[in-house]
Motif scaffolding. Structure first.
Motif, short mmCIF file in Angstrom:
data_model
loop_
_atom_site.label_atom_id
_atom_site.label_comp_id
_atom_site.label_asym_id
_atom_site.label_seq_id
_atom_site.Cartn_x
_atom_site.Cartn_y
_atom_site.Cartn_z
N VAL A 1 -7.30 5.23 -11.54
CA VAL A 1 -7.38 4.99 -10.09
C VAL A 1 -6.08 5.49 -9.48
O VAL A 1 -5.00 5.04 -9.89
CB VAL A 1 -7.60 3.49 -9.76
CG1 VAL A 1 -7.61 3.27 -8.25
CG2 VAL A 1 -8.89 2.97 -10.38
N GLY A 2 -6.20 6.40 -8.56
CA GLY A 2 -5.00 6.94 -7.91
C GLY A 2 -3.98 7.46 -8.93
O GLY A 2 -2.78 7.27 -8.74
N GLU A 38 -5.16 5.38 6.75
CA GLU A 38 -5.88 6.60 6.32
C GLU A 38 -7.34 6.53 6.74
O GLU A 38 -8.03 7.54 6.81
CB GLU A 38 -5.85 6.71 4.79
CG GLU A 38 -4.50 7.00 4.19
CD GLU A 38 -4.14 8.47 4.35
OE1 GLU A 38 -5.00 9.32 4.09
OE2 GLU A 38 -2.98 8.74 4.76
N ASP A 44 -6.16 0.04 6.43
CA ASP A 44 -5.55 1.26 5.90
C ASP A 44 -5.54 2.34 6.98
O ASP A 44 -6.61 2.75 7.47
CB ASP A 44 -6.38 1.73 4.69
CG ASP A 44 -5.76 2.94 4.01
OD1 ASP A 44 -4.88 3.58 4.60
OD2 ASP A 44 -6.19 3.25 2.88
N LEU A 103 -5.39 -3.45 -5.76
CA LEU A 103 -5.59 -2.21 -5.01
C LEU A 103 -5.59 -2.52 -3.51
O LEU A 103 -6.24 -3.47 -3.08
CB LEU A 103 -6.93 -1.55 -5.38
CG LEU A 103 -7.25 -1.39 -6.87
CD1 LEU A 103 -8.58 -0.66 -7.04
CD2 LEU A 103 -6.15 -0.63 -7.59
N PRO A 157 0.20 1.51 -4.30
CA PRO A 157 -1.19 1.18 -3.95
C PRO A 157 -2.06 0.76 -5.14
O PRO A 157 -3.09 0.12 -4.95
CB PRO A 157 -1.73 2.46 -3.31
CG PRO A 157 -0.82 3.55 -3.78
CD PRO A 157 0.52 2.92 -4.03
N VAL A 158 -1.63 1.16 -6.35
CA VAL A 158 -2.34 0.67 -7.55
C VAL A 158 -1.28 -0.10 -8.34
O VAL A 158 -0.50 0.45 -9.10
CB VAL A 158 -2.91 1.84 -8.39
CG1 VAL A 158 -3.70 1.31 -9.58
CG2 VAL A 158 -3.78 2.74 -7.52
N ASP A 168 -9.66 3.55 -2.66
CA ASP A 168 -9.69 2.97 -4.01
C ASP A 168 -10.54 1.70 -4.04
O ASP A 168 -11.29 1.46 -4.99
CB ASP A 168 -8.27 2.63 -4.48
CG ASP A 168 -7.39 3.88 -4.64
OD1 ASP A 168 -7.95 4.98 -4.80
OD2 ASP A 168 -6.16 3.74 -4.57
N ARG A 202 -5.57 0.42 -1.11
CA ARG A 202 -6.01 1.60 -0.34
C ARG A 202 -7.51 1.54 -0.13
O ARG A 202 -8.26 1.24 -1.08
CB ARG A 202 -5.66 2.87 -1.09
CG ARG A 202 -4.56 3.66 -0.45
CD ARG A 202 -4.26 4.97 -1.10
NE ARG A 202 -4.58 5.13 -2.48
CZ ARG A 202 -3.80 5.76 -3.37
NH1 ARG A 202 -2.64 6.26 -2.99
NH2 ARG A 202 -4.18 5.91 -4.62
N CYS A 223 -3.42 6.28 -11.87
CA CYS A 223 -2.96 5.24 -12.81
C CYS A 223 -4.07 4.91 -13.81
O CYS A 223 -5.19 4.62 -13.39
CB CYS A 223 -2.61 3.95 -12.08
SG CYS A 223 -1.23 4.14 -11.00
N ARG A 268 0.84 -1.21 0.00
CA ARG A 268 0.00 0.00 0.00
C ARG A 268 0.86 1.25 0.00
O ARG A 268 0.57 2.22 -0.70
CB ARG A 268 -0.94 0.00 1.21
CG ARG A 268 -2.04 1.05 1.09
CD ARG A 268 -2.85 1.26 2.38
NE ARG A 268 -3.36 0.06 2.97
CZ ARG A 268 -2.81 -0.56 4.03
NH1 ARG A 268 -1.70 -0.08 4.60
NH2 ARG A 268 -3.35 -1.65 4.54
#
Ligand code: HEM
Length: 411
Positions: free
Chosen positions: A309-310, A332, A330, A47, A35-36, A52, A49, A312, A31
């Motif tokens: 995504v993120g 976060e 996570d 993935l 993360p992607v 995501d 995160r 990417c 992560r």
């Protein structure tokens, strides 16, 4: 970071000893580093995160059917290998792998009927749990997995469906066989078991649907044949496949939820003490277990359009595996994520996935776990691990996390 230093798909399953013992070390590194992540061997994004993963599973336009994945998506293509060609897709696979409109056509009425059965089924679950506990009453030590966690979900789903009691032994075996459908690394013997079990379930469900059509009972087989007679556009084959999917989806996963919860409580005496002081927090205990040690590690989607995504780019037909386990830890999203804390107030975990494919059995699994864990500790308040030093015996099935055995002493 160069991709050769990132884990390959096997290193993200319990087949790899490092992941088996400490999955979060691997997932935390992934992560924070990538993360992607486009995993080259399996040709899939992974993935980790929370934001995501949540956005991906909730995206109602994403596809699920592995047949729609690009050829490079080895993991999805292997799952699709057993796909029957020349038949309508909904006659060959369950809602788990179907896209709309078939997915919604089958899932909605099935979910309504199942939820109604679950809502009036609590007394039945209590009876099944109590009889499992009665069988253990005089056992000083036992394997909680085989004696308690395995039989409960099977007996409960059998009762909901309307399966004859004397077929339960065979049902257990068939359930273990058909779960291999979600094991992309299954060997020849496992594939043979899967196919034999599928055939046996097909025969049995065919008989049951015919019987209930003639003489309805108070069960889910009868609910679905009644809806069909009233005009619900669902074929017998679709019914059989999707009622079997309840066994596939529900048995091992709920077994693992109960087993993981009991192990966590026995290894975190302060958390167990909170439950014993206030049995009303059982809901929080189950939700925290689902966050901290979810029975299903991943789910998947296929991009139905070019997205980002993120930052990417992900192109149409590319495969996306989302780590529910990674999302649930996570930092976060969850403060102190690696702490098992039954006093957490907020539990937006992703153990049941999300969006159109969110687990259809979640209310049932929650009820079984709440009743099972509460009654187990009521009956055996001094329950403890026989050998607290013994490392947990994790099963080796990829993408599922549960115990092979859990030796406990009741007195
Ligand atoms: C703790 C226990 C359980 C866990 C952790 C679990 C987890 C999951 C997950 C992660 C998914 C995929 C969701 C997604 O892709 O967004 C799923 C789908 C599904 N589950 Fe469960 N499950 C559990 C119990 C059950 C039970 C008890 C049943 C049946 C009675 C069941 C039947 C299904 C079915 C049929 C699907 C496919 C739904 C669809 O694609 O529309 N599960 N489950």
């Amino acid at each position: 970071m160069p991709s050769e230093q990132l884990p390959n798909i096997f290193e993200l399953t319990p087949l790899d000893p490092k992941f088996r013992e400490a999955p979060h070390q691997v997932l935390d590194d992934l992560r924070s580093q990538c993360p992607v992540y486009r995993e080259p061997a399996a040709g899939t994004f992974i993935l980790t995160r929370y934001a995501d993963v949540r956005a991906t599973v909730s995206d109602l336009e994403m596809w699920r059917d592995p047949l729609r994945a690009e050829a490079a998506a080895v993991f999805q293509r292997r799952l699709a290998e057993t796909a029957v060609t020349g038949e309508p897709r909904a006659e060959t696979t369950s809602i788990l792998m179907l896209d709309d409109p078939d997915h919604a056509r089958i899932r909605q009425p099935l979910a309504r009927a199942l939820y109604a059965r679950v809502a009036k089924g609590r007394a039945n679950v209590e009876r099944i749990v109590d009889s499992a506990l009665d069988r253990l009453e005089n056992e000083p030590e036992f394997d909680l997995m085989s004696e308690f966690c395995v039989p409960i979900p099977i007996d409960v789903i059998a009762a909901i469906l309307g399966v004859d009691h004397e077929r339960l032994g065979e049902f257990r075996d068939w359930s273990e066989g058909v779960i291999q459908a979600v094991n992309p690394f299954r060997d020849a013997a496992q594939t043979e078991h899967m196919e034999r079990s599928r055939a046996a379930l097909t025969d049995y469900f065919t008989q049951m649907l015919a019987l209930r059509r003639k003489a309805p009972q108070d069960d889910l087989f009868s609910d679905m044949t009644r809806l069909q007679a009233e005009g619900l556009p669902i074929s017998d084959t679709e019914l059989r496949i999707n009622l079997s999917a309840l066994l596939v989806g529900g048995n091992l996963t709920t077994t693992d939820l109960i087993g993981n919860a009991v192990r966590l409580l026995l290894t975190h005496p302060d958390e167990l003490a909170k439950l014993q002081a206030d049995p009303g927090i059982i809901n929080a205990v189950v939700e925290e277990t689902l966050r901290y040690d979810p029975p299903v590690d991943i789910t998947s989607r296929i991009a139905s359009r070019d997205i980002e995504v993120g930052g990417c780019p992900i192109k149409t037909s590319q495969s996306i595996l989302v780590s529910l386990r990674g999302a649930n830890r996570d930092p976060e999203m969850f403060s102190d994520p690696h702490r098992f804390d039954v006093s957490r107030k907020h539990h937006p975990h992703l153990a049941f996935g999300g969006g159109a494919h969110i687990c259809i059995g979640a209310p049932l699994a929650r009820m079984e776990a709440q009743v099972g864990i509460s009654r187990l500790f009521n009956r055996f308040p001094n329950l403890r691990l026989v050998d607290p030093e013994e490392p947990p015996a994790w099963r080796m099935l990829p993408f599922f996390r549960g115990l092979q055995h859990l030796k406990v002493s009741a007195h």
